[in-house]
Design an enzyme around this catalytic site. Structure first.
Site, PDB file in Angstrom:
ATOM      1  CG  LEU A   1      -1.914  -1.104   1.404  1.00 47.39           C
ATOM      2  CD1 LEU A   1      -2.628  -0.970   2.741  1.00 47.39           C
ATOM      3  CD2 LEU A   1      -2.928  -1.110   0.266  1.00 47.39           C
ATOM      4  CB  CYS A   2       2.067   3.722  -1.925  1.00 50.38           C
ATOM      5  SG  CYS A   2       1.281   3.788  -3.550  1.00 50.38           S
TER       6      CYS A   2
END
Length: 548
Positions: A450-451
């Protein structure tokens, strides 16, 4: 300069706390959930009006057919965002509530949609007026979502509910449990709507727009623009994902302005509202926050330092598409005193220059929303409706950014060259951990990275997939954005946070602990190295899955 950077860095815990504010996060995550609507609808606006620039006009019947998907998607954006914001805020509240006493996020979503219709939409014969169901109703959507979720939290925490016998199936019991908070929310909004309309003669959504109009105007000025985009860069400079703090506060202005610009353009007038999504994505942050497109290309093609040249060339493609974490953490640019001045002031000068082109040369501001991964110069030209001025502006800001960054680039390049002379980098052997990956441990495991926007996470997810393929390990990897992960997280065995969202680790761990899965946050330099080293990335997740 070092002392200044050190003093700013001391404020990092405060900035992190602000970025984790549940209401700002709910706005941001609510927008992420609704982003397909924005991107989908913009396609039809481009089809309908870009041909006008070349002297071609659709017939009214064809134009109406093209615009129908837009009106039935972007035209109800606020209605949708009221629901998605409420759902995300309910998920956030649930982290601090007992597992057996949780807010039903879908019920909160529906209550917010109903609440928004009550206070934000006028009734007309045969249906609803849609004037504030689109982007103009976004501020109302946020307020409604906040009220709904707090009503639900109050009722759920105090067990204010309709209790059913134990023999009643859980899904039926949950329906009755949601009746009271749903009803209380609707009644509150109905009473408020009656009072507000009788006092002011207008609906609440219109009242909110009129109340905040002075703020919209101030934000569109030179000082307001400097504060917004200077703050965004400053937060990123100390390692906090700047847009996650600033964007929720201005997102409603963005979409009100871009809708107004389109209306002005359709009426044959000058589209002059500055603060829009395109200004952030393609002007202030061309190549990513800090306006890093030019400096990355300078590293790649002008640097004498072998290290900077390698970093620049490895980062060029991602940065062209707006993913600049490889250069931010790889060079590094953030927390690097040499780049403090250009990193903060290049975005401000870019936006000021844009405003000057709009105010004094008559260039149209952004009228269309494009995917944030569109290369900056292309985004400027298309988002502002083509034209010679847009092409000229795109070229000018590249030259301006070059002039701003060049002196600091030379200082850093010379510094790195001196380091390389004093240290024979080729003779220094990299000591790698002697880890042997056990394919059985990772077999059929699911890894979610996840970013902030789904771009940087893809770099590591691809590296993991490549490393697993080389060793013939059936590992499943996926990339996503933090905030849009709640409903899919349960399907994975490990969640990895990219550095720009690493400050959300505590919140994520509460969620993963409940699901019985693992999570880890990466440091900046470590993350960038892993994206370039498939074997190292595989060893990294192997250690986590082994519990070491």
């Amino acid at each position: 300069m070092n002392k200044l950077v050190s003093n700013i860095e001391k404020l990092k815990p405060f900035f992190e706390k602000v970025s984790r504010n549940r209401y700002l996060r709910a706005i941001r995550d609510g927008f992420i959930s609704a982003m397909p609507i924005v991107l989908f609808s913009s396609i039809f606006m481009l089809l309908a009006y870009v041909p006008n620039i070349f002297g071609f006009y659709w017939s009214k019947e064809i134009e109406a057919m093209i615009l129908k998907p837009y009106n039935y998607s972007m035209g109800i954006l606020a209605l949708v965002v009221a629901g998605t914001t409420a759902k995300n805020l309910a998920d956030n509240f649930n982290r601090d509530m007992p597992v057996n006493r949780q807010i039903n996020n879908i019920s909160a979503l529906m209550a917010a949609i109903v609440g928004f219709l009550i206070v934000g939409v006028d009734s007309i014969e045969g249906g609803f007026a849609n004037g504030y169901m689109g982007s103009k109703g976004l501020l109302t959507a946020f307020l409604v979502a906040f009220v709904v979720c707090n009503v639900y939290r109050f009722c759920v925490k105090r067990n204010v509910t309709i209790k059913m016998p134990d023999a009643v199936p859980p899904n039926i019991s949950q329906t009755f449990a949601d009746v009271i908070p749903f009803a209380v929310s609707a009644i509150i909004f109905t009473i408020f709507d009656i009072i507000f309309r009788n006092v002011t003669g207008i609906c609440f959504a219109q009242g909110v727009i009129e109340f905040f109009q002075p703020l919209f105007t101030a934000a569109d000025g030179y000082i307001g623009l400097a504060i917004i985009y200077g703050a965004m860069s400053l937060f990123w400079f100390v390692g906090i994902q700047g847009p996650s703090i600033v964007e929720p506060a201005v997102s409603a202005i963005y979409y009100v302005n871009i809708a107004n610009n389109l209306d002005l353009f359709q009426a044959g007038q000058h589209a002059n509202n500055i603060l829009t999504p395109g200004v952030q994505q393609f002007v202030a942050t061309i190549g990513g926050t800090g306006a890093t497109l030019v400096i990355t290309l300078m590293f790649a093609f002008m640097s004498k330092s072998k290290e900077l040249k390698a970093i620049g060339r490895a980062s060029s493609i991602p940065v062209i598409f707006g993913v600049n974490e490889p250069i931010l953490f790889g060079a590094p640019l953030i927390l690097n005193p040499i780049f403090f001045i250009p990193f903060i002031f290049a975005p401000i000068l870019n936006v000021w220059l844009f405003k000057a082109f709009v105010d004094f040369l008559g260039m149209n501001s952004f009228m269309y929303v494009l995917p944030w991964t569109t290369p900056g110069p292309i985004g400027i030209v298309l988002g502002c409706g083509l034209g010679l001025l847009t092409i000229l502006f795109a070229a000018v800001i590249l030259l301006v950014d070059f002039a701003i960054y060049y002196p600091f680039f030379k200082v850093y390049d010379n510094e790195k060259c001196e380091e390389e002379k004093n240290k024979n980098l080729d003779a220094v052997e990299k000591e790698e951990e002697m880890i042997e990956v056990d394919g059985n441990t990772l077999k059929s495991k699911r890894i979610l990275v996840l970013c902030a926007g789904g771009g940087t996470s893809g770099l590591l997810a691809n590296a993991l997939a490549k490393g697993a393929k080389e060793q013939n390990i059936p590992l499943i990897t996926a990339a996503g954005s933090y905030g849009a992960h709640m409903d899919i997280m349960k399907d994975y065995d490990l969640v990895v946070l990219a550095p720009q969202v690493a400050n959300y680790y505590e919140d994520l761990k509460k969620d993963t602990d409940r699901l019985g899965i693992k999570c880890v946050a990466c440091e900046g330099k470590q993350y960038i190295n892993l994206t370039r080293d498939p074997d190292g990335a595989l060893k990294f997740v192997f250690k986590i899955m082994e519990g070491e």
